[in-house]
Structures are given as C-alpha cells and as structure tokens.
Design a protein around this motif. Structure first.
Motif, short mmCIF file in Angstrom:
data_model
loop_
_atom_site.label_atom_id
_atom_site.label_comp_id
_atom_site.label_asym_id
_atom_site.label_seq_id
_atom_site.Cartn_x
_atom_site.Cartn_y
_atom_site.Cartn_z
N TYR A 124 7.46 -2.62 7.13
CA TYR A 124 6.91 -1.60 6.23
C TYR A 124 7.78 -0.38 6.45
O TYR A 124 7.77 0.20 7.53
CB TYR A 124 5.44 -1.32 6.58
CG TYR A 124 4.66 -0.50 5.56
CD1 TYR A 124 5.30 0.28 4.60
CD2 TYR A 124 3.28 -0.50 5.57
CE1 TYR A 124 4.58 1.03 3.68
CE2 TYR A 124 2.54 0.24 4.66
CZ TYR A 124 3.21 1.01 3.72
OH TYR A 124 2.48 1.75 2.83
N HIS A 127 7.15 5.76 5.91
CA HIS A 127 6.25 6.33 4.91
C HIS A 127 5.23 7.25 5.57
O HIS A 127 5.11 7.29 6.79
CB HIS A 127 5.51 5.21 4.16
CG HIS A 127 4.54 4.46 5.03
ND1 HIS A 127 4.95 3.46 5.89
CD2 HIS A 127 3.20 4.56 5.21
CE1 HIS A 127 3.91 2.98 6.54
NE2 HIS A 127 2.82 3.64 6.15
N ASP A 129 1.05 8.08 5.33
CA ASP A 129 -0.18 7.49 4.76
C ASP A 129 -0.87 8.45 3.80
O ASP A 129 -1.67 8.03 2.97
CB ASP A 129 -1.15 7.12 5.89
CG ASP A 129 -0.69 5.90 6.67
OD1 ASP A 129 0.24 5.21 6.21
OD2 ASP A 129 -1.24 5.65 7.75
N TYR A 144 -4.39 -3.34 17.22
CA TYR A 144 -3.56 -4.55 17.22
C TYR A 144 -4.30 -5.75 17.77
O TYR A 144 -5.13 -5.63 18.67
CB TYR A 144 -2.27 -4.28 17.99
CG TYR A 144 -1.46 -3.20 17.33
CD1 TYR A 144 -0.90 -3.41 16.08
CD2 TYR A 144 -1.30 -1.95 17.93
CE1 TYR A 144 -0.18 -2.41 15.43
CE2 TYR A 144 -0.58 -0.94 17.30
CZ TYR A 144 -0.03 -1.17 16.05
OH TYR A 144 0.66 -0.18 15.41
N LEU A 157 5.62 -0.38 15.98
CA LEU A 157 5.36 0.73 15.07
C LEU A 157 6.24 1.88 15.56
O LEU A 157 6.14 2.27 16.73
CB LEU A 157 3.89 1.15 15.15
CG LEU A 157 3.56 2.47 14.44
CD1 LEU A 157 3.65 2.33 12.93
CD2 LEU A 157 2.18 2.97 14.85
N HIS A 186 5.99 7.07 9.63
CA HIS A 186 6.06 5.93 10.54
C HIS A 186 6.55 4.71 9.78
O HIS A 186 6.56 4.69 8.55
CB HIS A 186 4.68 5.65 11.16
CG HIS A 186 3.59 5.48 10.16
ND1 HIS A 186 3.01 6.55 9.51
CD2 HIS A 186 2.99 4.38 9.66
CE1 HIS A 186 2.10 6.10 8.67
NE2 HIS A 186 2.07 4.77 8.73
N VAL A 188 6.94 0.11 10.24
CA VAL A 188 6.74 -1.11 11.02
C VAL A 188 8.05 -1.87 11.03
O VAL A 188 8.60 -2.21 9.98
CB VAL A 188 5.62 -1.98 10.40
CG1 VAL A 188 5.47 -3.29 11.19
CG2 VAL A 188 4.29 -1.22 10.38
N ARG A 195 2.60 -10.86 12.87
CA ARG A 195 2.06 -9.68 13.55
C ARG A 195 0.77 -9.28 12.85
O ARG A 195 0.76 -9.04 11.64
CB ARG A 195 3.11 -8.58 13.42
CG ARG A 195 2.69 -7.21 13.90
CD ARG A 195 3.75 -6.24 13.41
NE ARG A 195 3.70 -4.91 13.98
CZ ARG A 195 2.93 -3.94 13.54
NH1 ARG A 195 2.12 -4.13 12.52
NH2 ARG A 195 3.00 -2.75 14.10
N THR A 199 -6.04 -2.17 10.32
CA THR A 199 -5.56 -0.82 10.02
C THR A 199 -6.59 -0.09 9.19
O THR A 199 -7.08 -0.64 8.20
CB THR A 199 -4.25 -0.90 9.20
OG1 THR A 199 -3.35 -1.78 9.87
CG2 THR A 199 -3.60 0.45 9.04
N TRP A 201 -8.46 3.96 7.89
CA TRP A 201 -8.33 5.39 7.64
C TRP A 201 -9.70 6.04 7.53
O TRP A 201 -10.56 5.60 6.76
CB TRP A 201 -7.56 5.64 6.33
CG TRP A 201 -6.17 5.10 6.39
CD1 TRP A 201 -5.05 5.78 6.82
CD2 TRP A 201 -5.72 3.80 6.01
NE1 TRP A 201 -3.96 4.95 6.74
CE2 TRP A 201 -4.34 3.74 6.25
CE3 TRP A 201 -6.37 2.67 5.50
CZ2 TRP A 201 -3.59 2.60 5.99
CZ3 TRP A 201 -5.63 1.53 5.25
CH2 TRP A 201 -4.25 1.51 5.49
O1 LIG Z 1 0.66 -1.92 11.53
C1 LIG Z 1 1.08 -0.82 11.85
O2 LIG Z 1 1.53 -0.58 12.98
C2 LIG Z 1 1.07 0.31 10.84
C3 LIG Z 1 0.74 -0.10 9.42
C4 LIG Z 1 0.90 1.01 8.42
O3 LIG Z 1 1.67 1.91 8.61
C5 LIG Z 1 0.08 1.05 7.19
O4 LIG Z 1 -0.58 0.03 6.86
O5 LIG Z 1 0.05 2.10 6.51
#
Ligand SMILES: O=C(O)CCC(=O)C(=O)O
Ligand SMILES: [Fe+2]
Length: 212
Positions: A124, A127, A129, A144, A157, A186, A188, A195, A199, A201
């Motif tokens: 990923y 970006h 969030d 995790y 990450l 951040h 991934v 993995r 996740t 918010w």
């Molecule tokens: O899985 C992760 O370590 C982060 C995932 C992430 O950045 C997201 O889903 O926005």
C-alpha cells in the motif's frame, strides 16, 4: 468479555496508547491484544476469507480498485454479524475510545474497521488516512494478526515521522500501532508471505465536509 484472559488490553496498555497519542502522536504497543484473542481473530479472518467474504480494497471515497497503489483485500467488521472474538475486539476498542476522549478531548464518536489481507508481494503506497480533514478518520489503530513474523519476510509498516525520519514496524501478532490519522503518512511494504491485519479508525463528526 468471555474469559479473564481476554480481559485485555489492560488499563496499562490503554494508557500507553493514550500517552502515545497525547505525546508524539503515534506509538507501537506490543501484546496489545492477548494471544488468545488475536489468534481467534486470525481464525475468524481465515474463515471469512475461505467463505469468499473479502473484496479488493479501493482508494478514497467510492474509489476504484488500483492494485498498484493498494493490493490488499478487505472485509469490514459489522456488529450485526460479529463472532465472539470480534465482539471482544469491539469491547476493547470501545474502552480505548473512552480513554482517548477523557484525556484528549477528541470527541471520537465511533470506530470502523476491516480485516486486511495482503498477498505476498502486495503493498500500500505512501498515503495519509485523512487527507485535508476530508474524512472523519481521526485516530488510526492497526492490530496485527500474524504468528512468528520475521524481519526478512518484509511487510513492515513504514511510518513517516517528519521530513527525515521514519520507523518500520513489523506486523507481529498482538502488536498494535496507533497514530493521528491526519498527521502521519505511511506505507505498507511488500512481504514474502500473506500479511493479515485488523485496521480501524476512530471517527469524529464531519459537518458540511469540515470537522465541527
Ligand atoms: O496494515 C498496515 O500496517 C497499515 C494499513 C493502512 O495503512 C491502511 O489500511 O490505511
Ligand atoms: Fe493507512
């Protein structure tokens, strides 16, 4: 809570997460989830995966699937069809929500979360969030769900702390990462094996596209 052992995270771990948000704005908490719980959640995710409940993740609101940017598949958790482990997880995140609101006055209203599974090689890209406060997402919490992760398997990450500093966090089972969603970019990094993460918010209310 069903068992004493699942009565986690302890007040101490909740406090560590709150202090991390209040101080640097980010933190890593090992054993945030007890092994009985994260292993049960990993089993639930595998069961839902086998049942075909995961979908390719898209980018942004109503966005398109673009696996070059984001290669995971996800399954949103719903209170209505949560199993025992997922209900325990909701209890824990509610405890943390209340602690954050007491200490930081962020006015977090609720929490949304999904399982995310990155196949080997998926990533990923960098970006935020919460770009320009356009979303309700205020605090990111990633838990995790991977047993015995080794550094050479990749999949960290990478969290960008400022212009010149970043940290890399391996997706070790039980470990949680929290950070202020609008502050830290951040990404991934690709891994050598699948993995799995949960996740989520914590959200504020958006009014007319702005936070009130
Ligand atoms: O899985 C992760 O370590 C982060 C995932 C992430 O950045 C997201 O889903 O926005
Ligand atoms: Fe993210």
């Amino acid at each position: 809570m069903q068992t004493g052992e699942r009565d986690f995270p302890t007040a101490e771990r909740v406090e560590t997460a709150v202090a991390a948000l209040a101080g640097p704005g980010w933190g890593v908490i090992d054993d945030f989830l007890p092994s009985s719980l994260w292993q049960a959640l990993a089993d639930s995710a595998q069961r839902r995966l086998a049942a075909g409940e995961f979908r390719a993740a898209s980018i942004g609101r109503g966005g398109r699937v673009q696996t070059v940017i984001r290669g995971d598949t996800i399954r949103w958790l719903e209170a209505g069809d949560a199993d025992a482990a997922e209900r325990d997880f909701f209890t824990l995140v509610e405890r943390l929500r209340q602690a954050i609101n007491r200490r930081l006055w962020l006015g977090l209203l609720d929490f949304e979360c999904h399982y995310a599974r990155y196949p080997a090689g998926a990533r990923y890209r960098r970006h935020l969030d919460r770009p320009h406060r356009r979303t309700e997402r205020t605090v990111t919490l990633v838990c995790y769900l991977n047993a015995g992760w080794r550094a050479e398997e990749g999949g960290a990450l990478r969290l960008y702390l400022d212009e010149d500093r970043s940290v890399e966090v391996l997706p070790q089972g039980g470990r949680a990462v929290v950070f202020l969603s609008e502050r830290f970019e951040h990404e991934v990094l690709p891994a050598r094996r699948p993995r799995l993460a949960l996740t989520g918010w914590y959200r504020q209310r958006l009014h007319g596209g702005r936070v009130i």
